[in-house]
Design a protein around this motif. Structure first.
Motif, short mmCIF file in Angstrom:
data_model
loop_
_atom_site.label_atom_id
_atom_site.label_comp_id
_atom_site.label_asym_id
_atom_site.label_seq_id
_atom_site.Cartn_x
_atom_site.Cartn_y
_atom_site.Cartn_z
N ASP A 47 0.71 -1.18 0.15
CA ASP A 47 0.05 -0.09 -0.18
C ASP A 47 0.91 1.25 0.11
O ASP A 47 1.90 1.27 0.91
CB ASP A 47 -0.89 0.02 1.42
CG ASP A 47 -2.03 -1.02 1.59
OD1 ASP A 47 -2.25 -1.56 0.13
OD2 ASP A 47 -2.44 -1.25 2.21
N TYR A 48 0.51 2.04 -1.02
CA TYR A 48 1.09 3.43 -0.93
C TYR A 48 0.17 4.31 -0.75
O TYR A 48 -0.87 4.70 -1.31
CB TYR A 48 1.74 3.82 -2.46
CG TYR A 48 2.73 2.76 -2.67
CD1 TYR A 48 4.15 2.97 -2.70
CD2 TYR A 48 2.46 1.57 -3.49
CE1 TYR A 48 4.98 2.22 -3.07
CE2 TYR A 48 3.62 0.51 -3.77
CZ TYR A 48 4.59 0.76 -3.73
OH TYR A 48 5.81 0.03 -4.01
N ILE A 49 0.51 5.43 0.41
CA ILE A 49 -0.58 6.10 1.03
C ILE A 49 0.31 7.62 1.24
O ILE A 49 1.28 7.53 1.96
CB ILE A 49 -1.10 5.69 2.40
CG1 ILE A 49 -1.77 4.40 2.14
CG2 ILE A 49 -2.26 6.75 2.98
CD1 ILE A 49 -2.12 3.57 3.52
N LEU A 50 -0.32 8.48 0.60
CA LEU A 50 0.24 9.82 0.65
C LEU A 50 -0.84 10.70 1.60
O LEU A 50 -1.99 10.85 1.28
CB LEU A 50 0.36 10.42 -0.52
CG LEU A 50 0.88 11.87 -0.74
CD1 LEU A 50 2.15 11.98 -0.05
CD2 LEU A 50 0.77 12.35 -2.12
N ARG A 51 -0.29 11.21 2.59
CA ARG A 51 -1.10 11.94 3.58
C ARG A 51 -0.23 13.21 4.04
O ARG A 51 0.74 13.16 4.27
CB ARG A 51 -1.08 10.87 4.89
CG ARG A 51 -2.22 11.13 5.86
CD ARG A 51 -2.17 9.59 6.81
NE ARG A 51 -3.12 10.22 7.84
CZ ARG A 51 -2.74 10.06 9.20
NH1 ARG A 51 -1.44 9.52 9.57
NH2 ARG A 51 -3.63 10.28 10.01
#
Length: 144
Positions: A47-51
């Motif tokens: 999972d690649y999550i930009l926050r």
């Protein structure tokens, strides 16, 4: 199993879990610390999550670690970063990049010791389905 019996068993198990396990001794984020997901994508088992995370002055992330590496860019404010030995392992002003390694051996806390809100763009690279972070107890430092 009949629905009524299933409901009763579920309730008893939930109550027993709360009573036996007790509260976790983790350190949660301070008041006003917030995050919003900008983008999320799964590729294979990752999972690649930009926050975007905001930390008000005087607040902190709470002690934690990640199941995968984290990469961040400081937009605003200055982040003071501490490892589990209570030592500073970095001070990151605007324009800085941060890399955090994965695993429970990398417990850390990020603190806003300044008077400007911190805004950070963070990319989480996690095993599919893993939480963004895992809470950890204060390792004995005189600060949270």
């Amino acid at each position: 199993m009949r629905p009524a019996l299933r409901t009763a068993v579920t309730g008893v198990v939930a109550a027993a879990t709360v009573l036996v396990c007790g509260p976790a001794q983790a350190t949660p984020p301070g008041p006003g610390v917030s995050g919003r997901v900008i983008s999320q994508r799964t590729v294979g088992d990752t999972d690649y999550i930009l926050r975007e995370i905001t930390i008000p002055p005087g607040q902190a992330t709470g002690w934690h670690y990640h199941d995968g590496p984290l990469y961040a860019y400081m937009q605003q404010g200055t982040l003071s970063h501490y490892d589990s030995s209570c030592a500073s392992d970095g001070v990151y002003p605007p324009g800085s990049f941060i890399e955090e390694p994965a695993g429970p051996g990398n417990v850390h806390i990020g603190r806003n010791e300044g008077d400007t809100p911190i805004v950070i763009d963070v990319l989480y690279v996690l095993p599919h389905g893993a939480p963004l972070s895992r809470d950890a107890p204060n390792p004995g430092c005189p600060f949270e």
